[in-house]
Design an enzyme around this catalytic site. Structure first.
Site, mmCIF file in Angstrom:
data_model
loop_
_atom_site.group_PDB
_atom_site.id
_atom_site.type_symbol
_atom_site.label_atom_id
_atom_site.label_comp_id
_atom_site.label_asym_id
_atom_site.label_seq_id
_atom_site.Cartn_x
_atom_site.Cartn_y
_atom_site.Cartn_z
ATOM 1 N N ARG A 1 0.830 -1.215 0.000
ATOM 2 C CA ARG A 1 0.000 0.000 0.000
ATOM 3 C C ARG A 1 0.863 1.263 0.000
ATOM 4 O O ARG A 1 0.540 2.255 0.627
ATOM 5 C CB ARG A 1 -0.954 0.025 1.202
ATOM 6 N N SER B 1 -11.607 -0.216 2.355
ATOM 7 C CA SER B 1 -10.821 -0.531 3.552
ATOM 8 C C SER B 1 -10.153 0.737 4.071
ATOM 9 O O SER B 1 -9.379 1.363 3.355
ATOM 10 C CB SER B 1 -9.762 -1.581 3.229
ATOM 11 N N GLU C 1 -5.540 4.096 5.419
ATOM 12 C CA GLU C 1 -5.189 4.078 4.001
ATOM 13 C C GLU C 1 -5.502 5.409 3.324
ATOM 14 O O GLU C 1 -4.689 5.882 2.533
ATOM 15 C CB GLU C 1 -5.924 2.932 3.286
#
Length: 339
Positions: A165, A239, A335
């Site tokens: 990520r 998410s 995130e």
């Protein structure tokens, strides 16, 4: 250059549906638009925010600066060699439209990343991933506009420094480059990636012993639609937290009290934990927090239950982070980009 707009509402351009305005807003339809921005001292003097689909963005306030929304379109097979077909897609294309298009052409490689919201240009920044695959697995190169030199450059996979990520666009290249298009190398010797237990189980239930790339895509779309709320109905950014990584010693310590804790060994000997499981164990699934809340079906997803502000969602994320740390001694990392 498209017309510059002022005091522009971004509500339709972030999947949380947060009501926030940009002081200035410009839609980018070609690299020429960026050259014109670069050559305009007034525009260059403003704080700058680049957005695509707004699916990895939390607007905590109005943005006092220039928002550039990437709206460039186009997908094509650029070339092929003995090993791969090279597909290039413009930054403004929806990510899932690219996945669907490649499958329609008979090319596998991106199927495990089906139904991820957002745009092609934003995907490398986050090195998006799901169900055992990451963007970097099929990434070849990208073209980007360099605001430091006012030119278009090509960057390789090693230039982008992909990790979980993460990419260099979050650190050294942040605010410097704007991604224009991305080239993917889709393997001719395609093999299904069904290492993710939930996907393998679903394929077995459907008696698909030899699934095609399109089969895997359909299965993953069904799984995601069951688990995740539709942003068009309930505002969310998918998410919200990254899955944390711990050392083996920390995992052994945690397993003493939580033997059912899911963990996944990584190549470097560390273990990745399921952030959604940690949040669920703290009792957050389905909870309301003012106008914000946590999804009833997936604790990893924070939602706008109607009129939530970005600050409410940020406060909710902090409360969850504190609870998880107090319970497990693990720090969760969001995130989305907070603006």
């Amino acid at each position: 250059m498209p017309s510059l707009q002022h005091d522009f509402s971004l509500r339709s351009f972030n999947t949380f549906g947060i009501d926030a305005n940009a002081s200035s807003y410009l839609e980018i339809t070609s690299s020429d638009d960026l050259f014109q921005v670069f050559n305009n001292p007034e525009l260059m003097s403003q704080p700058r925010l680049v957005i695509g689909g707004g699916s990895n963005l939390l607007l905590t306030d109005h943005f006092s600066g220039l928002v550039l929304r990437m709206a460039m379109k186009g997908m094509n097979v650029e070339r092929e060699d003995a090993d791969a077909v090279y597909v290039r897609a413009a930054a403004g294309e929806k990510w899932h439209d690219l996945v669907s298009w490649t499958l329609e052409q008979g090319y596998g490689g991106l199927e495990n990343l089906s139904w991820i919201p957002g745009t092609v240009g934003a995907a490398p920044v986050q090195n998006i991933g799901a169900y055992g695959s990451e963007l970097k697995d099929c990434f070849h190169s990208l073209k980007a506009f360099d605001f430091r030199g006012g030119k278009v450059v090509e960057l390789s996979k090693s230039d982008c420094q992909f990790a979980y990520r993460h990419s260099i666009f979050k650190t050294d290249f942040k605010d410097r480059f704007i991604i224009l298009d991305v080239c993917f190398a889709l393997p001719k010797a395609w093999k299904p990636n069904v290492a993710y237990a939930e996907v393998d189980k679903e394929l077995a239930a459907r008696k698909m012993a030899n699934p095609t790339a399109a089969d895997i895509s359909r299965v993953i779309i069904d799984i995601r639609q069951r688990k995740l709320p539709d942003p068009a109905v309930t505002g969310n950014a998918g998410s919200f937290f990254k899955n944390p990584t711990v050392e083996a010693e920390k995992l052994l310590e945690l397993k003493k009290d939580y033997p059912a804790m899911p963990s996944y060994e990584q190549p470097d000997g560390t273990y990745r934990l399921a952030a959604g499981w940690l949040i669920d164990q703290c009792g957050w699934k389905g909870k309301h927090y003012g106008n914000a809340g946590v999804c009833e079906t997936q604790a990893l997803v924070l939602v706008n239950r109607g009129n939530a502000s970005g600050k409410e969602i940020a406060e909710l994320s902090e409360a969850i982070k504190k609870d998880v740390f107090d319970t497990f001694g693990i720090r969760l990392e969001p995130e989305p980009v907070f603006v």
